[in-house]
Design an enzyme around this catalytic site. Structure first.
Site, PDB file in Angstrom:
ATOM      1  CB  THR A 176      -0.935  -0.017   1.227  1.00 47.28           C
ATOM      2  OG1 THR A 176      -1.737  -1.183   1.122  1.00 47.28           O
ATOM      3  CG2 THR A 176      -1.822   1.220   1.268  1.00 47.28           C
ATOM      4  CB  CYS A 229      25.443   6.229   4.621  1.00 46.17           C
ATOM      5  SG  CYS A 229      24.178   7.034   3.665  1.00 46.17           S
TER       6      CYS A 229
HETATM    7  N1  PLP Z   1      22.130   8.403  -3.681  1.00 48.63           N
HETATM    8  C1  PLP Z   1      22.806   9.450  -3.209  1.00 48.63           C
HETATM    9  C2  PLP Z   1      23.780  10.151  -4.107  1.00 48.63           C
HETATM   10  C3  PLP Z   1      22.614   9.897  -1.903  1.00 48.63           C
HETATM   11  O1  PLP Z   1      23.313  10.937  -1.447  1.00 48.63           O
HETATM   12  C4  PLP Z   1      21.687   9.214  -1.084  1.00 48.63           C
HETATM   13  C5  PLP Z   1      21.484   9.620   0.332  1.00 48.63           C
HETATM   14  O2  PLP Z   1      22.329  10.214   0.946  1.00 48.63           O
HETATM   15  C6  PLP Z   1      20.996   8.125  -1.618  1.00 48.63           C
HETATM   16  C7  PLP Z   1      21.230   7.751  -2.927  1.00 48.63           C
HETATM   17  C8  PLP Z   1      20.009   7.341  -0.807  1.00 48.63           C
HETATM   18  O3  PLP Z   1      18.773   8.006  -0.667  1.00 48.63           O
HETATM   19  P1  PLP Z   1      17.827   7.641   0.562  1.00 48.63           P
HETATM   20  O4  PLP Z   1      18.352   8.345   1.753  1.00 48.63           O
HETATM   21  O5  PLP Z   1      16.465   8.141   0.135  1.00 48.63           O
HETATM   22  O6  PLP Z   1      17.844   6.165   0.694  1.00 48.63           O
END
Ligand code: PLP
Length: 387
Positions: free
Chosen positions: A239, A327
Site C-alpha cells: 500500500t 551513511c
Molecule cells: N544516492 C545518493 C547520491 C545519496 O546521497 C543518497 C542519500 O544520501 C541516496 C542515494 C540514498 O537516498 P535515501 O536516503 O532516500 O535512501
C-alpha cells in the site's frame, strides 16, 4: 544570529514549509488508493497528482514514475540484470559503476559481485570518460550507473557525454540524481538517462520516499524487488505511502519552481563561505574545486585536521556539518570518494562536508566562519602548523 546553523543538507533537508500542509492534509485521508469507493479514489487522486509533480521535475511522463521507500530502494530496483528493451531481451551482462557512487549503488543491487566493475575518476572526482569508452566497448549489454552529482564533493558528472558512449555500445544508463535534483537541471531526456533515481527528503519532502523514473515504457524491469498486491503497476507492491508521496510531489513542485533562484542564493553563500575559509587558513583544501560542482556543497580538509573531532567542535559551536557521507559517519571509515580522487590518507581523514540549503543565511555562514577561525587556530597551536 541563529542559535544553530544547519549545514548538512546533503544528509537531509528540512521539510519545506509548503510541504507540511500538504502532508498534514494527506495524513487525514482515510482511503486506500487501491479501493474503488470515494475514499479510495480520493487517495488515488492525490497520489497521481504527486506522480505528475515528480515527473515534471525531471521532464518525464507520470506513467514512468514508480514510487519506492527511498532513493536506496530505487537504486536497488534499477540495478538488476533483468532490464528488457524492445531491442534486447537478454539479461544485462555487467554493471559498470564510477568509483565514487553512493553506497546504495556500490552495493551493486541484484548483480553478482563478479559482474561489477568500477571505473576511475580524475583528481577532481569526475568520471574518466576514456576509461568508460574502453570498458563499455568490450562489454555487451552493460548497465552503467553514474550519479549526476556526488554527495560528498558535489562534483557534477559528465552524464550526457557518458550516455552517448553507453548507448553507442548498446548499453543502458541509470542515473542517481538524488543530490542533483532541485539544485541543477535534471531533465531525463537531456541527460540521456534510461533510468533515474530521486529521493524526497533531499528536496524538502519527507524521509522514506523515493522514485525510480524511466525514460519511456520501452524500458521494462522484469524483476520487481517487492511483489504482492500489484501497486505501482507491479513494480513495487505494498500500500502506497500516500502522505509521503503527496509531500514528495509538493516538494518537487516547489523545487522545480524555485530551483534557479535557490541555486543562485546557495552559490552566493557558498562562495562567501569558501573565500572566508581559505582566507582564515590558506592551507585548507577544497576538494573538486577544479570541476563544476553543486551550488551548495563544500568538502574541505586542512593539514592536521581530524574530521570526527572537527564535526564535534563545530557541533559545540552550534553548527551541523558532517564528515563525508552521512551513511558512513558513526563509523570512522576513509571516504572511498577521496580515495578514488587520489587524496592522501591524512588529508582524507580531515574531510568535512558543509552543505547549504534554500534557507541558509549570511548569518549562518558568519557563524561557521567564526567557529572555523577558532578551530583553525587550535589546530595550528596543536600541530605548529600555519593552518
Ligand atoms: N544516492 C545518493 C547520491 C545519496 O546521497 C543518497 C542519500 O544520501 C541516496 C542515494 C540514498 O537516498 P535515501 O536516503 O532516500 O535512501
Amino acid at each position: 544570529m541563529a542559535e544553530r546553523s544547519y549545514f548538512d543538507w546533503n544528509a537531509t533537508a528540512p521539510l519545506r514549509a509548503e510541504v507540511k500542509a500538504a502532508l498534514a492534509e494527506a495524513l487525514a485521508l482515510a482511503g486506500n488508493p487501491s479501493s474503488v469507493h470515494a475514499e479510495g479514489r480520493a487517495a488515488r487522486a492525490v497520489v497521481e497528482q504527486a506522480r505528475e509533480q515528480v515527473a515534471a521535475l525531471v521532464n518525464a511522463r507520470p506513467g514512468d514514475v514508480f514510487f519506492t521507500s527511498s532513493g536506496t530502494e530505487a537504486n536497488m530496483l534499477a540495478l538488476t540484470p533483468e532490464i528488457e528493451t524492445p531491442a534486447e531481451r537478454r539479461p544485462r551482462s555487467r554493471l559498470l559503476l564510477s568509483a565514487i557512487e553512493h553506497v546504495s549503488v556500490r552495493a551493486g543491487g541484484r548483480f553478482p559481485r563478479v559482474a561489477i566493475e568500477e571505473l576511475p575518476v580524475d583528481a577532481d572526482g569526475r568520471l574518466d570518460l576514456a576509461a568508460l569508452s574502453a570498458v563499455v566497448a568490450k562489454t555487451s549489454r552493460a548497465l552503467v550507473s553514474l550519479m549526476l552529482a556526488n554527495n560528498e564533493t558535489g562534483v557534477i558528472q559528465p552524464v550526457a557525454e557518458a550516455a552517448t558512449i553507453v548507448h553507442a555500445a548498446g548499453g543502458l544508463l541509470h542515473v542517481d540524481a538524488v543530490q542533483a535534483a532541485g539544485r541543477i537541471a535534471c531533465d531525463i531526456d537531456a541527460l540521456g538517462a534510461d533510468l533515474l533515481t530521486l529521493s524526497a527528503h533531499k528536496i524538502g519532502g519527507a524521509k522514506g520516499v523515493g522514485a525510480l523514473i524511466r525514460k519511456s515504457d520501452a524500458i521494462h524491469i522484469a524483476d520487481a524487488l517487492i511483489r504482492g498486491g500489484g501497486q505501482e503497476r507491479g513494480m513495487r507492491a505494498g500500500t502506497e505511502n500516500v502522505a509521503g508521496i503527496v509531500a514528495f510531489g509538493a516538494a518537487a513542485a516547489v523545487a522545480r519552481r524555485n530551483r534557479e533562484a535557490e541555486a543562485a542564493h546557495m552559490l552566493a553563500l557558498r562562495n562567501l563561505l569558501e573565500t572566508g575559509l581559505q582566507a582564515i587558513s590558506p592551507r585548507a583544501v577544497i576538494f573538486g574545486a577544479g570541476a563544476e560542482r553543486l551550488p551548495n556543497t563544500t568538502l574541505f580538509s586542512a593539514p592536521g585536521m581530524k574530521a570526527e573531532t572537527a564535526v564535534i567542535a563545530f557541533d559545540l559551536e552550534g553548527i551541523a556539518v558532517s564528515s563525508g557521507a552521512a551513511c558512513s559517519s558513526g563509523k570512522v571509515q576513509p571516504s572511498h570518494v577521496l580515495a578514488a580522487m587520489g587524496v592522501s590518507p591524512p588529508l582524507t581523514r580531515g574531510a568535512v562536508r558543509v552543505s547549504l540549503g534554500w534557507n541558509s543565511t549570511p548569518a549562518d555562514v558568519e557563524m561557521f566562519l567564526g567557529a572555523w577561525r577558532k578551530l583553525a587556530s587550535a589546530l595550528s597551536n596543536e600541530h605548529g602548523i600555519a593552518a
